[in-house]
Design an enzyme around this catalytic site. Sequence first.
Site, PDB file in Angstrom:
ATOM      1  N   SER A 177     -21.696  22.076   1.564  1.00 40.58           N
ATOM      2  CA  SER A 177     -21.403  20.839   2.287  1.00 40.58           C
ATOM      3  C   SER A 177     -21.239  21.037   3.787  1.00 40.58           C
ATOM      4  CB  SER A 177     -20.142  20.163   1.722  1.00 40.58           C
ATOM      5  OG  SER A 177     -18.995  20.943   2.005  1.00 40.58           O
TER       6      SER A 177
ATOM      7  N   LYS B 241     -13.930  19.822   5.659  1.00 35.55           N
ATOM      8  CA  LYS B 241     -14.815  18.807   6.245  1.00 35.55           C
ATOM      9  C   LYS B 241     -14.439  18.582   7.708  1.00 35.55           C
ATOM     10  CE  LYS B 241     -17.002  17.665   2.391  1.00 35.55           C
ATOM     11  NZ  LYS B 241     -16.597  18.888   1.673  1.00 35.55           N
TER      12      LYS B 241
END
Length: 201
Positions: A122, A159
């Site tokens: 990711s 993230k």
Amino acid sequence: MHTKKAEYFKLIEDFINDYQESNGITPTIREIESGLGIPKTTVGRYLAYMREQGMLDYAGHRNIITKEASKTQRETVKVPLLGSVSCGIPKFAEENIEEYVRLPVALFGRGPFFLLRANGDSMIDADISHGDLVLIRQQDSADEGQIVVALMENEATLKRYYPEPDRHRIRLHPENTRMQDIIVENCIIQGVAVKVIKDLA
């Protein structure tokens, strides 16, 4: 101690340094004795003499610190490796620490750090690949755009952090064009990513 035995100083010091490098702990007198073939009583006398001369610090069982080891400890910081970032909450209890890693202060600085192993792809566009170690500075706040370890519903994720207070939400952005942003009402910041340690292909 006469000149002939002076060679023992380097033999003993080198053995202690090599043993600690390989095992993470210092050797016992018996291990030095068997490793070098020097009688135990002799090893004990030499350790006592070397301590008196400031060549090392000897404070008992498995606690022999040579000058080289002392310098290494001053120039490195001990950081816990807590495992994979996507495997739940990064907990700091001893049982959740896989191992400790020493990192050079000159490269990484000092601070309340921990390491996490990246899991998945990711964050590949931020050059964080599966299996990389990510150095996290432990803190409970972050600036917009920083890469954070965010805890949401008992799951931790790595993230990029974009708070949107006017919309009463937080956008957690994956650095992968094939993935969608994660939108949450709130999350707990556990730290900010500061370095990536990776193997070269």
